[in-house]
Design a protein around this motif. Structure first.
Motif, PDB file in Angstrom:
ATOM      1  N   GLN A  99      22.977  25.528  55.854  1.00  0.00           N
ATOM      2  CA  GLN A  99      22.889  25.688  54.400  1.00  0.00           C
ATOM      3  C   GLN A  99      24.203  25.411  53.682  1.00  0.00           C
ATOM      4  N   ARG A 100      25.259  25.205  54.478  1.00  0.00           N
ATOM      5  CA  ARG A 100      26.596  24.935  53.940  1.00  0.00           C
ATOM      6  C   ARG A 100      27.061  26.066  53.034  1.00  0.00           C
ATOM      7  N   LYS A 101      26.719  27.297  53.430  1.00  0.00           N
ATOM      8  CA  LYS A 101      27.118  28.486  52.698  1.00  0.00           C
ATOM      9  C   LYS A 101      27.905  29.412  53.616  1.00  0.00           C
ATOM     10  N   VAL A 102      28.847  30.146  53.023  1.00  0.00           N
ATOM     11  CA  VAL A 102      29.640  31.098  53.791  1.00  0.00           C
ATOM     12  C   VAL A 102      28.976  32.472  53.738  1.00  0.00           C
ATOM     13  N   GLN A 103      28.689  33.009  54.916  1.00  0.00           N
ATOM     14  CA  GLN A 103      28.117  34.348  55.016  1.00  0.00           C
ATOM     15  C   GLN A 103      28.874  35.104  56.096  1.00  0.00           C
ATOM     16  N   PHE A 104      29.585  36.142  55.691  1.00  0.00           N
ATOM     17  CA  PHE A 104      30.361  36.914  56.649  1.00  0.00           C
ATOM     18  C   PHE A 104      29.482  37.970  57.315  1.00  0.00           C
ATOM     19  N   VAL A 105      29.555  38.017  58.635  1.00  0.00           N
ATOM     20  CA  VAL A 105      28.872  39.056  59.397  1.00  0.00           C
ATOM     21  C   VAL A 105      29.750  40.308  59.402  1.00  0.00           C
ATOM     22  N   SER A 106      31.062  40.106  59.567  1.00  0.00           N
ATOM     23  CA  SER A 106      32.004  41.218  59.556  1.00  0.00           C
ATOM     24  C   SER A 106      33.414  40.695  59.286  1.00  0.00           C
ATOM     25  N   VAL A 107      34.249  41.566  58.721  1.00  0.00           N
ATOM     26  CA  VAL A 107      35.662  41.275  58.505  1.00  0.00           C
ATOM     27  C   VAL A 107      36.429  42.551  58.811  1.00  0.00           C
ATOM     28  N   GLN A 108      37.325  42.483  59.789  1.00  0.00           N
ATOM     29  CA  GLN A 108      38.068  43.688  60.170  1.00  0.00           C
ATOM     30  C   GLN A 108      39.076  44.083  59.089  1.00  0.00           C
ATOM     31  N   ASN A 109      39.868  43.124  58.632  1.00  0.00           N
ATOM     32  CA  ASN A 109      40.866  43.376  57.588  1.00  0.00           C
ATOM     33  C   ASN A 109      40.756  42.302  56.506  1.00  0.00           C
ATOM     34  N   ALA A 110      40.699  42.727  55.259  1.00  0.00           N
ATOM     35  CA  ALA A 110      40.627  41.790  54.135  1.00  0.00           C
ATOM     36  C   ALA A 110      41.648  42.193  53.084  1.00  0.00           C
ATOM     37  N   ASP A 111      42.437  41.226  52.638  1.00  0.00           N
ATOM     38  CA  ASP A 111      43.401  41.448  51.558  1.00  0.00           C
ATOM     39  C   ASP A 111      43.160  40.389  50.491  1.00  0.00           C
ATOM     40  N   LEU A 112      43.088  40.843  49.255  1.00  0.00           N
ATOM     41  CA  LEU A 112      42.804  39.946  48.134  1.00  0.00           C
ATOM     42  C   LEU A 112      43.857  40.108  47.053  1.00  0.00           C
ATOM     43  N   LYS A 113      44.300  38.978  46.511  1.00  0.00           N
ATOM     44  CA  LYS A 113      45.170  38.960  45.341  1.00  0.00           C
ATOM     45  C   LYS A 113      44.558  37.987  44.345  1.00  0.00           C
ATOM     46  N   ALA A 114      44.299  38.468  43.134  1.00  0.00           N
ATOM     47  CA  ALA A 114      43.660  37.619  42.126  1.00  0.00           C
ATOM     48  C   ALA A 114      44.330  37.846  40.777  1.00  0.00           C
ATOM     49  N   THR A 115      44.459  36.765  40.004  1.00  0.00           N
ATOM     50  CA  THR A 115      45.162  36.831  38.727  1.00  0.00           C
ATOM     51  C   THR A 115      44.268  36.417  37.575  1.00  0.00           C
ATOM     52  N   VAL A 116      44.282  37.227  36.525  1.00  0.00           N
ATOM     53  CA  VAL A 116      43.565  36.918  35.278  1.00  0.00           C
ATOM     54  C   VAL A 116      44.601  36.760  34.173  1.00  0.00           C
ATOM     55  N   THR A 117      44.562  35.649  33.451  1.00  0.00           N
ATOM     56  CA  THR A 117      45.508  35.450  32.356  1.00  0.00           C
ATOM     57  C   THR A 117      45.018  36.167  31.100  1.00  0.00           C
ATOM     58  N   ALA A 118      45.946  36.397  30.174  1.00  0.00           N
ATOM     59  CA  ALA A 118      45.590  37.027  28.897  1.00  0.00           C
ATOM     60  C   ALA A 118      44.579  36.164  28.149  1.00  0.00           C
ATOM     61  N   ASP A 119      44.742  34.855  28.208  1.00  0.00           N
ATOM     62  CA  ASP A 119      43.807  33.950  27.522  1.00  0.00           C
ATOM     63  C   ASP A 119      42.407  34.041  28.112  1.00  0.00           C
ATOM     64  N   GLU A 120      42.328  34.167  29.441  1.00  0.00           N
ATOM     65  CA  GLU A 120      41.014  34.258  30.080  1.00  0.00           C
ATOM     66  C   GLU A 120      40.340  35.578  29.726  1.00  0.00           C
ATOM     67  N   LEU A 121      41.118  36.656  29.667  1.00  0.00           N
ATOM     68  CA  LEU A 121      40.543  37.942  29.283  1.00  0.00           C
ATOM     69  C   LEU A 121      40.011  37.870  27.856  1.00  0.00           C
ATOM     70  N   ALA A 122      40.740  37.194  26.975  1.00  0.00           N
ATOM     71  CA  ALA A 122      40.275  37.032  25.596  1.00  0.00           C
ATOM     72  C   ALA A 122      38.975  36.241  25.563  1.00  0.00           C
ATOM     73  N   ARG A 123      38.902  35.183  26.356  1.00  0.00           N
ATOM     74  CA  ARG A 123      37.673  34.378  26.414  1.00  0.00           C
ATOM     75  C   ARG A 123      36.506  35.219  26.898  1.00  0.00           C
ATOM     76  N   TYR A 124      36.759  36.026  27.921  1.00  0.00           N
ATOM     77  CA  TYR A 124      35.707  36.882  28.462  1.00  0.00           C
ATOM     78  C   TYR A 124      35.193  37.846  27.401  1.00  0.00           C
ATOM     79  N   LEU A 125      36.108  38.497  26.695  1.00  0.00           N
ATOM     80  CA  LEU A 125      35.708  39.465  25.669  1.00  0.00           C
ATOM     81  C   LEU A 125      34.909  38.797  24.561  1.00  0.00           C
ATOM     82  N   ASN A 126      35.343  37.617  24.133  1.00  0.00           N
ATOM     83  CA  ASN A 126      34.634  36.901  23.071  1.00  0.00           C
ATOM     84  C   ASN A 126      33.213  36.534  23.476  1.00  0.00           C
TER      85      ASN A 126
END
Length: 231
Positions: A99-126
């Motif tokens: 299916q060319r899709k990612v499906q995780f069965v399990s993940v022992q350790n996961a670390d995520l870093k994600a950034t939202v800009t002020a402009d994107e937050l404004a777009r979201y609110l609007n």
């Protein structure tokens, strides 16, 4: 008599192992990257995979998967940058191959870093908060300020300013209002429940489970750190 054939077979297997270790990670990484484009809503995805021996990838076992994406859309929020480091991960290879899709069965350790800009937050609110129009967002010193025109039941519009922070509740992020200003005059939070806590994003929409560990608000952006470690 049998020594030479055995050496030939052993040599062939050794060469095969070396070649697979060099080539297989690149091939599988491209497959995972393609599958992740749907999972993180971005066409700008780069993936690096590591497993020893590399042949274990064919069974869906990975020592480490690093995912980097730009303009990644999770839920209804767009992250300018998203990076996930997944260790000891198990992927459903049938889903990836068929299916060319990612499906995780399990993940022992996961670390995520994600950034939202002020402009994107404004777009979201609007686009997603009823009544808010022409929002302008500033982020600095651990605080978020939203200046906007707020429509009252479609009859009248008033200029309001919301001052607060981005807070986490498990896997969810929301904007929490600390101060409410009407025409630059502090009047307390009279916006009701809608403007007291504004839902932003649910990280359950990611293909791997993480909960928010920290939120940093500074220099015109909001950086979210999340993992799946027990607390």
């Amino acid at each position: 008599m049998w020594k030479r054939p055995i050496l030939i077979v052993a040599g062939f297997l050794a060469v095969l192992a070396v070649v697979s270790q060099l080539i297989l990670p690149s091939v599988v990484a491209k497959m995972v990257a393609h599958g992740m484009t749907q999972a993180v809503g971005s066409e700008q995805v780069a993936v690096d995979v590591k497993t020893v021996p590399a042949a274990a990838m064919l069974a869906g076992r990975f020592d480490k998967i690093v995912v980097k994406a730009n303009q990644a859309k999770v839920d209804k929020m767009t992250f300018s940058e998203l990076e996930a480091v997944l260790q000891k991960a198990q992927l459903d290879m049938n889903t990836l191959l068929m299916q060319r899709k990612v499906q995780f069965v399990s993940v022992q350790n996961a670390d995520l870093k994600a950034t939202v800009t002020a402009d994107e937050l404004a777009r979201y609110l609007n686009q997603n908060v009823k009544g808010i129009r022409n929002a302008v967002v500033t982020v600095a010193d651990g605080k978020v300020k939203v200046s906007t025109t707020y429509s009252l039941v479609g009859i009248a519009s008033v200029a309001i300013t919301l001052e607060g922070k981005i807070a986490a509740k498990g896997q969810k992020l929301e904007f929490v209002t600390d101060r409410f200003l009407l025409n630059n005059v502090l009047v307390g939070n009279i916006g009701g429940g809608l403007l007291t806590n504004i839902s932003l994003v649910d990280l359950k929409k990611l293909p791997f489970g993480v909960s928010v560990r920290d939120v940093v608000m500074d220099q015109g952006k909001i950086t979210i750190f999340a993992d799946n470690l027990s607390r």
